[in-house]
Design an enzyme around this catalytic site. Structure first.
Site, PDB file in Angstrom:
ATOM      1  N   GLU A 438     -10.122   0.295  38.691  1.00 54.07           N
ATOM      2  CA  GLU A 438     -10.367   0.698  37.295  1.00 54.07           C
ATOM      3  C   GLU A 438      -9.254   0.217  36.354  1.00 54.07           C
ATOM      4  O   GLU A 438      -8.882   0.899  35.407  1.00 54.07           O
ATOM      5  CB  GLU A 438     -10.539   2.217  37.179  1.00 54.07           C
ATOM      6  CG  GLU A 438     -11.662   2.782  37.991  1.00 54.07           C
ATOM      7  CD  GLU A 438     -12.979   2.044  37.786  1.00 54.07           C
ATOM      8  OE1 GLU A 438     -13.197   1.489  36.701  1.00 54.07           O
ATOM      9  OE2 GLU A 438     -13.781   2.000  38.726  1.00 54.07           O
ATOM     10  N   GLY A 439      -8.747  -0.972  36.623  1.00 55.15           N
ATOM     11  CA  GLY A 439      -7.654  -1.529  35.830  1.00 55.15           C
ATOM     12  C   GLY A 439      -6.335  -1.160  36.467  1.00 55.15           C
ATOM     13  O   GLY A 439      -5.981   0.013  36.542  1.00 55.15           O
TER      14      GLY A 439
END
Length: 596
Positions: A438-439
């Protein structure tokens, strides 16, 4: 070692820090009464402790497996998922128009902590479905919402997000997956990797949200569109119909979260998978960010959850493992290791940081509710700005700490922590993915500095600093008192965060690379300082309740002591990040590539 939801700590954070009463007063949340919330927490704790937690170990050992194109989940997963769906747990925070219960996101985040702590491999299917629902709810057409949301909210169908490709990890501008228009739909072709629960045997259909390019799309992120691509194409009556042209071609072999199938997905091997466009062409990345921001808060909660699980196991082990005499006693007999100073230091470090994370995580979730429901739209906008500022901090700081605390858990176990049979190592292995997906946490730090601070010159962060100082003014106490020590640390935190924010806001305008070089220390300083602010708030509440004889004295005293430990032991090293964040830019790029 099983898991017991820390209900007393959760309730305290909900009511004394996050402001559950204020959230329940928002329009649409009137049904979130104290009795209802307590009942939800009690039942969730039972399902987490008695249903999900016992499956965690076998899920890690057996994992998911691919057989003739079908992914078989770990033993017991399909059964507990059915129990989860039948109990209505999936629908908790969603829109009643589509079958949701319309409860606050604050309550959903609290319950989510339980699912992720009990069994993170299982909990990932819930996290991805939640994000997919959010994206369709915000950006889907009326027809798409009616077709997909009721089934997904009920949990009968699950959702995924398909971003990453072999050549395109964090840099989505390099996406090559294609979408060719054909009548009222598109034909999707390409491959996606790292797709969590992209294929499984727990639900009758899987709804893939896929980023792809149309033939005339420009290069870069502006050429990316978002498509709904279901495993089975829904019939007119809503039942799953014909199998779509997509399949799982392999499962990734991972360091941890073995129970969660991480799939390589192939779309269009036989002419093209049928997908429908979400919103407008070329706006897919902005739509997906709705899902990703939702997921980033959830991943932060995962960091909190795995830390809590590791702490519970370490504490229980320390109380039963007998080694060496007590340094504070003349008696020669060996004692349980919880009597030893370094074990106490480690357990207090774990406990204090977990309480700080829980306070900030719940506070952020309450902000989401305020942004959604506050009747004053200007106030709602300001609240959303604060949530946007906090999301990268919650995601990155929580997940870094999840790793550190899980590692401390192994250390408390000593040599036994390195042996798989105790389970401590699983928590560390499972935690390791959290700073990556998620980053990555470096991307979160870049977002905090390059977007959030740059956007308003640090104004939103400085508003938080002002609130920290206002709280310090409320904490009048005699020298030597717990509150006096906490107040002193809170004031120092406010000073350091103000200094850091102003430096970053100035540097990002003229020396972006220097600001980015210091972005990770800045995020760490901000997270630790803000966590300390909310622990100070909890300490003040505990002191007031002690004075009023309202509640368990031992529990409330522990809140004060834990907040003081955080203030005097955890905060000072974090505030020292002020130097590295300013200095890093001078040397980060000083060596040539060949010298590295």
């Amino acid at each position: 070692m099983t898991y017991t939801a820390p209900l007393a700590d959760m309730r305290f954070a909900l009511r004394e820090v996050a402001g559950l009463q204020q959230v329940a007063s928002l329009p649409g949340y009137e049904h979130a009464t104290d009795d209802t919330v307590d009942a939800v927490l009690e039942e969730a704790a039972k399902l987490a402790g008695n249903g999900l937690a016992p499956l965690n170990r076998d899920g890690d050992k057996v994992g998911a497996r691919l057989e003739n194109g079908v992914v078989r989940t770990a033993p017991g997963f399909a059964g507990i998922y059915k129990e989860f769906v039948d109990g209505g747990w999936n629908s908790l925070p969603f829109d009643p128009e589509f079958g949701g219960q319309g409860m606050p996101w604050l309550l959903a985040a609290t319950v989510q902590e339980m699912w992720q702590a009990a069994n993170m491999g299982f909990g990932l299917v819930l996290l991805l479905n939640q994000g997919a629902i959010d994206a369709i709810h915000h950006h889907g057409s009326t027809e798409q919402k009616a077709r997909y949301l009721p089934k997904m909210i009920a949990g009968e169908w699950t959702g995924t997000m398909n971003l990453t490709e072999p050549q395109a990890g964090s840099d989505l501008a390099q996406l090559k997956c294609k979408a060719v228009k054909e009548g009222d739909h598109y034909r999707i072709t390409g491959q996606k990797i790292f797709i969590t629960y992209g294929e499984h045997d727990m639900a009758e259909n899987i709804v893939h949200l896929v980023l792809a390019r149309t033939p005339e799309a420009p290069a870069g992120v502006r050429g990316i569109s978002l498509f709904i691509v279901p495993k089975f194409l829904p019939e007119a009556d809503g039942r799953p119909g014909k199998r779509n042209d997509l399949r799982c071609v392999s499962l990734e072999h991972k360091l941890g979260i073995h129970a969660s199938p991480t799939c390589v997905m192939s779309f269009g091997d036989d002419g093209g998978a049928i997908g429908t466009l979400v919103g407008e062409e070329g706006r897919g990345l902005s739509y997906m960010f709705t899902m990703m921001n939702n997921a980033r808060l959830s991943v932060g909660i995962q960091g909190l959850a795995i830390a809590e699980r590791a702490y519970q196991q370490a504490s229980a082990f320390a109380k039963t493992r007998v080694q060496s005499k007590d340094d504070g006693s003349a008696r020669p007999e060996p004692v349980s290791i919880i009597h030893h100073a370094d074990i106490r230091r480690m357990l207090m470090t774990m406990r204090a940081q977990i309480e700080a994370m829980r306070a900030l995580g719940y506070y952020t979730a309450a902000g989401i509710d305020g942004a959604l429901k506050h009747p004053d739209r200007e106030q709602a906008r300001r609240t959303q700005d604060r949530v946007d500022l906090l999301i990268p901090i919650v995601k990155a700081w929580f997940t870094d700490l999840g790793n550190e605390i899980a590692s401390i858990g192994v250390q408390v176990h000593g040599g036994m922590g390195f042996i798989e049979e105790t389970g401590a190592a699983q928590h560390l292995r499972d935690a390791r993915i959290l700073p990556i997906y998620e980053g990555t946490n470096g991307i979160q730090a870049r977002d905090l500095v390059g977007r959030k601070i740059a956007k308003d010159g640090g104004e939103a962060m400085l508003e938080l600093v002002a609130e920290m100082r206002a709280l310090a003014e409320e904490m009048a106490a005699p020298p030597g008192d717990d509150l006096a020590a906490i107040r002193s640390a809170l004031s120092a935190s406010a000073d350091a965060l103000e200094d850091a924010t102003k430096w970053v806001a100035q540097s990002v305008k003229g020396e972006l690379v220097a600001a980015l070089a210091g972005s990770v220390p800045f995020l760490r300083l901000a997270g630790t300082a803000l966590g300390g602010w909310l622990l100070a708030r909890s300490a003040l509440a505990a002191q007031a309740r002690l004075a009023a004889r309202d509640g368990d004295p031992a529990f409330l005293e522990a809140k004060l002591v834990t907040a003081r430990f955080y203030a005097e032991v955890v905060l000072p090293p974090a505030l020292a990040q002020l130097g590295p964040l300013k200095a890093a830019g001078r040397t980060v790029f000083a060596l040539t590539e060949a010298q590295l």
